[in-house]
Write an enzyme that holds these catalytic residues in place. Structure first.
Site, PDB file in Angstrom:
ATOM      1  N   SER A  85       0.799  -1.128  -0.016  1.00 57.17           N
ATOM      2  CA  SER A  85       0.139   0.162  -0.051  1.00 57.17           C
ATOM      3  C   SER A  85       0.818   1.245   0.095  1.00 57.17           C
ATOM      4  O   SER A  85       0.611   2.091  -0.684  1.00 57.17           O
ATOM      5  CB  SER A  85      -0.907   0.117   1.124  1.00 57.17           C
ATOM      6  N   ALA A 122       2.260   1.776  -3.725  1.00 50.03           N
ATOM      7  CA  ALA A 122       1.293   2.329  -4.380  1.00 50.03           C
ATOM      8  C   ALA A 122       1.153   4.033  -3.978  1.00 50.03           C
ATOM      9  O   ALA A 122       1.100   4.665  -5.086  1.00 50.03           O
ATOM     10  CB  ALA A 122       0.107   1.745  -4.346  1.00 50.03           C
ATOM     11  N   HIS A 123       0.965   4.511  -2.711  1.00 44.84           N
ATOM     12  CA  HIS A 123       0.785   5.836  -2.513  1.00 44.84           C
ATOM     13  C   HIS A 123       1.989   6.492  -3.094  1.00 44.84           C
ATOM     14  O   HIS A 123       1.996   7.699  -3.525  1.00 44.84           O
ATOM     15  CB  HIS A 123       0.765   5.977  -1.179  1.00 44.84           C
ATOM     16  N   GLU A 124       3.137   6.055  -2.758  1.00 39.39           N
ATOM     17  CA  GLU A 124       4.420   6.829  -3.082  1.00 39.39           C
ATOM     18  C   GLU A 124       4.452   6.894  -4.642  1.00 39.39           C
ATOM     19  O   GLU A 124       5.000   7.950  -5.068  1.00 39.39           O
ATOM     20  CB  GLU A 124       5.599   6.042  -2.684  1.00 39.39           C
TER      21      GLU A 124
END
Length: 588
Positions: A521, A524-526
């Site tokens: 997760s 993906a955010h980065e």
């Protein structure tokens, strides 16, 4: 006991009835609160107000594979005006107060801007995010269109042309990786502003998660189907060793009659261990008469033998085989009864628990996939709880709410965030102080737009009855509680396809699986932040990983007992997190 929503109560005008099976009276008593009481014979849960169907967990006795318990049932969001529970909440007035205060604040902002500049808004931000709108729309349309390739791929899996484990899984991962890489490359090539780049990247993640769930569930069901065929063939051999199918059916019939007769003492385990919810009640014994008929039994024996000789083919179980296995599950021979019960367990995975009783691979159609694409969920199921109609007034309400909330969000962004964009020469702490409140208001508005307006509107269009897209995350006392509650669609996806999948496939512990889920997760955010800011700084990645030790600390008994302190720490972290990320990525 699990709490359940009101189902068959009297609705006000404009309310929607949920499609449920008739309430089962036996074993269910009105005890005040609406609770799940008994399980019906078709695998659903009977309540005092109706019957719900859920996604069953499954654990194979041979491989220990399991699917996370993801529940789909008729539910409504907390802020939905048709939610009866929220309408009687004692804090409902604060919801009205919030919107009235925000409206007055926005109106005061417009008046001050007109007096100072001669206009309410400059619309400079609108000019920026409306650039290349046609190209963005066409790119997004192409992204959504290519997901239709999942249907012929799933058909190839269902027909046995491709084995999902592991050829199909490898093809699936390669295809989805290519989709992500092409999307990222395209956004960089177009040199879009951060709004366009962020939107297309996030939508590509949504489409990839939808495709992954659709293919992986159908691939898993292919594996289950083949397992059931192997077990059915083994059951055929086992019945031959106990005197043949006719004799096995007679013995099972006698054992079942003894178990049902009060005059014959039968161990309780022999009754309760049988999956009776999968069997059709046969008090008259009429069904067994047809099975013990010589002609019928011979036909059944031929079909079982055919399955045994063609176990490599992807042959789906038919109702008659299920009924035979249901009867044989009462056989006095433990090996025969065990195989019959295992076959029933496997076969139950291939059929939905809803009123439509969808059987795999009948679900692999373009229409089914199109409906799934409209449904605001990232977890694929054979069948979802549905509403009985579309309410135009409800869609109009959500559309107006979307437009009003977006206008407020735009005002906050243009007047209080963009003018205060931090620079390296500004005071770090002053930038945090200036941006903390505007970012929090923007986050709340964006949350309301996505999960209350957009998700509910798509749920209404697709007849989707489970509207629990978020829970009371504002009462969170830890970051793991917040991550579970604020974005339920993503949480359910990670729970089933990452956390549970890694535990089942690789035997990871709970802590290791949780760590892997957090890392995925965070990556993906980065990636989204890198695309939006055109920088690789890893700030968000590290901040998300820091949540893991904080989660462990929050489970300490002294903190668990002090809910108020935990909630204060949560809000302080949320208030500081947004401006901290902005300052870190923009100024440094």
């Amino acid at each position: 006991m699990l709490s359940a929503p009101l189902l068959n109560q009297e609705k006000s005008s404009g309310a929607t009835n949920y499609k449920t099976s008739p309430s089962v009276p036996h074993g269910a008593r009105d005890t005040g609160p609406i609770i799940m009481t008994t399980r019906t014979e078709d695998g659903r849960f009977a309540t005092t107000e109706g019957t719900l169907h859920v996604s069953k967990p499954f654990r194979s006795r041979s491989t220990k594979k399991f699917r996370a318990m993801i529940t789909f049932e008729p539910r409504k969001t907390h802020f939905d005006t048709t939610n009866e529970a929220s309408g009687t909440n004692e804090f409902r007035g604060f919801f009205t107060l919030f919107w009235m205060s925000l409206f007055l604040f926005t109106l005061q902002t417009y008046v001050s801007s007109v007096e100072a500049n001669g206009y309410a808004l400059s619309f400079a931000f609108a000019t920026m995010f409306s650039r290349h709108a046609v190209t963005l729309a066409l790119s997004d349309l192409l992204l959504v269109s290519i997901t239709i390739l999942c249907v012929p791929f799933a058909k190839a899996i269902s027909k046995g042309w491709i084995s999902y484990y592991w050829t199909g899984a490898m093809i699936q991962h390669v295809f989805q990786t290519c989709v992500l890489l092409i999307t990222v490359t395209w956004t960089f090539h177009r040199q879009w502003p951060w709004v366009q780049s962020g939107f297309l990247t996030l939508h590509s993640f949504v489409m990839i998660m939808k495709m992954y769930s659709y293919i992986s569930v159908n691939g898993y069901l292919q594996w289950i189907s083949r397992q059931s065929i192997d077990v059915l063939a083994e059951l055929n051999g086992a019945t031959a060793r106990v005197g043949g199918l006719e004799q096995a059916l007679r013995d099972a019939t006698l054992k079942r009659a003894q178990a049902a007769s009060p005059s014959v003492e039968t161990p309780l385990a022999d009754v309760t261990s049988t999956p009776v919810e999968l069997c059709t009640p046969d008090a008259e014994g009429l069904l067994m008469k047809s099975y013990t008929d010589v002609k019928t039994a011979a036909a059944l024996r031929q079909r079982l033998a055919a399955v045994s000789s063609n176990s490599d083919e992807n042959t789906e179980s038919e109702p008659m085989e299920v009924e035979v296995a249901c009867v044989l599950s009462y056989h006095p021979d433990e090996f025969v009864a065990g195989l019959a019960k295992e076959f029933l367990d496997l076969d139950s995975e291939l059929v939905s628990t809803g009123p439509e009783q969808v059987r795999w691979p009948d679900n692999v159609t373009y229409r089914n996939f199109a409906v799934y694409q409209l449904i605001p969920t990232l977890v694929y199921e054979l069948e979802y709880p549905r509403t009985d109609r579309i309410r135009p007034t409800y869609i109009f309400e959500k559309t107006v709410a979307f437009m009003g909330s977006f206008a407020l969000l735009y005002t906050v962004a243009e007047c209080f965030i963009i003018p205060l964009t931090p620079t390296p020469d500004q005071s770090f702490f002053r930038s945090l102080l200036d941006l903390a409140l505007p970012f929090m208001i923007a986050f709340l508005l964006l949350f309301y737009i996505i999960f209350e307006c957009i998700c509910n509107a798509f749920a209404e269009i697709s007849y989707f009855a489970d509207r629990l897209f978020y829970e009371d995350w504002w009462n969170s006392t830890s970051w793991d509680e917040f991550s579970r509650k604020w974005n339920k669609p993503v949480h359910t996806f990670l729970l089933r396809h990452v956390y549970a999948s890694t535990r089942a496939s690789y035997g990871l512990s709970r802590t290791t699986a949780m760590f892997f889920t957090f890392v995925l997760s965070a990556m993906a955010h980065e990636l989204v932040m890198a695309i939006v800011t055109k920088k690789i700084r890893m700030y968000l990645f590290l901040m998300q990983l820091i949540q893991i030790p904080l989660i462990l600390v929050s489970r300490a008994p002294v903190i668990q007992r002090n809910k108020l302190m935990g909630n204060v720490v949560f809000w302080v972290g949320l208030y500081a997190g947004f401006p901290l990320l902005c300052v870190a990525y923009v100024a440094y």
